[in-house]
Design an enzyme around this catalytic site. Structure first.
Site, PDB file in Angstrom:
ATOM      1  N   SER A  48       5.249  -7.053   2.547  1.00 31.03           N
ATOM      2  CA  SER A  48       6.076  -5.946   2.083  1.00 31.03           C
ATOM      3  C   SER A  48       7.020  -5.569   3.216  1.00 31.03           C
ATOM      4  O   SER A  48       7.746  -6.420   3.706  1.00 31.03           O
ATOM      5  CB  SER A  48       5.167  -4.784   1.653  1.00 31.03           C
ATOM      6  OG  SER A  48       5.922  -3.691   1.223  1.00 31.03           O
ATOM      7  N   HIS A  68       5.659  -7.123  -2.254  1.00 30.74           N
ATOM      8  CA  HIS A  68       5.399  -6.042  -3.197  1.00 30.74           C
ATOM      9  C   HIS A  68       6.396  -4.890  -3.121  1.00 30.74           C
ATOM     10  O   HIS A  68       6.102  -3.793  -3.580  1.00 30.74           O
ATOM     11  CB  HIS A  68       3.930  -5.599  -3.136  1.00 30.74           C
ATOM     12  CG  HIS A  68       3.591  -4.562  -2.098  1.00 30.74           C
ATOM     13  ND1 HIS A  68       2.294  -4.154  -1.904  1.00 30.74           N
ATOM     14  CD2 HIS A  68       4.316  -3.840  -1.231  1.00 30.74           C
ATOM     15  CE1 HIS A  68       2.248  -3.227  -0.961  1.00 30.74           C
ATOM     16  NE2 HIS A  68       3.464  -3.028  -0.543  1.00 30.74           N
ATOM     17  N   ASP A 102      -2.341  -3.881  -0.034  1.00 30.62           N
ATOM     18  CA  ASP A 102      -2.309  -4.846  -1.133  1.00 30.62           C
ATOM     19  C   ASP A 102      -2.805  -6.206  -0.659  1.00 30.62           C
ATOM     20  O   ASP A 102      -2.448  -6.679   0.417  1.00 30.62           O
ATOM     21  CB  ASP A 102      -0.880  -4.950  -1.677  1.00 30.62           C
ATOM     22  CG  ASP A 102      -0.781  -5.672  -3.005  1.00 30.62           C
ATOM     23  OD1 ASP A 102      -1.840  -6.005  -3.587  1.00 30.62           O
ATOM     24  OD2 ASP A 102       0.350  -5.898  -3.465  1.00 30.62           O
TER      25      ASP A 102
END
Length: 194
Positions: free
Chosen positions: A17, A44, A135
């Site tokens: 990310s 993400h 994540d």
């Protein structure tokens, strides 16, 4: 039980990310274009459409493709998740679904890694690089349970260490490495699979 599809080459999922672009570039610059592995970048970022499929071809000789639904997974290519979608694997193809967590921090890396663990015949390599939140960490156990390899970016080489830190804290990470070192391990695993 997995149903064999004859699609048994390794898949490398690189999840990141914030700060991930730096890690993707450093990793791809050190991967050969003929190692027989599919590289899937699951970024993400949520609010903006990804331009990774336009940027990353400057750093690899592998073809770079933005994933569309039912796209066939092929080795020696780099695949990029589109924005606002969950990514799955079924019968050797990518499947896109509407994002299942539209609010809060996305979990698209976790969703994809779990799908790989359930539906991919080949060797799995999960790589968690720079990014906010955690994540991917929840799915590392599933990757390990099917014999996969899990790698986190070394925190001092990550622009945003939250995601690799969460991965390491899960207790299911095999290696903690810089992006360049991650590339070396991927190549070693790819050669061992031949």
């Amino acid at each position: 039980m997995k149903v064999s599809t004859g699609r048994d080459f390794p898949i490398v999922c690189v999840g990141g990310s914030a700060g991930g672009l730096d890690a993707y570039i450093r990793l791809l610059k050190h991967l050969p274009n003929d190692m027989g592995v599919a590289v899937v970048i699951v970024n993400h970022a949520r609010k903006f459409a990804s331009r990774l499929h336009e940027i990353l071809p400057n750093f690899t000789t592998m073809p770079v493709e933005l994933i569309v639904d039912s796209l066939r997974i092929e080795p020696n290519r780099v695949f990029i998740i589109p924005a606002q979608r969950d990514l799955h694997v079924l019968h050797g193809d990518f499947r896109l679904e509407p994002i299942s967590k539209p609010r809060g921090w996305p979990d698209v890396i976790t969703v994809f890694l779990r799908s790989l663990a359930e539906h991919w015949d080949g060797k799995l390599i999960a790589v968690i690089v720079s990014g906010y939140d955690g994540d991917g960490a929840e799915a590392l156990r599933a990757i390990k349970e099917v014999g996969g390899t899990t790698i986190a970016q070394r925190l001092d080489t990550a622009r945003q260490p939250d995601m690799p830190e969460s991965a390491i804290a899960s207790g299911f990470v095999d290696f903690v490495l810089s992006p360049e070192e991650i590339a070396t391990v991927i190549v070693q695993i790819a050669h061992a699979e031949r």
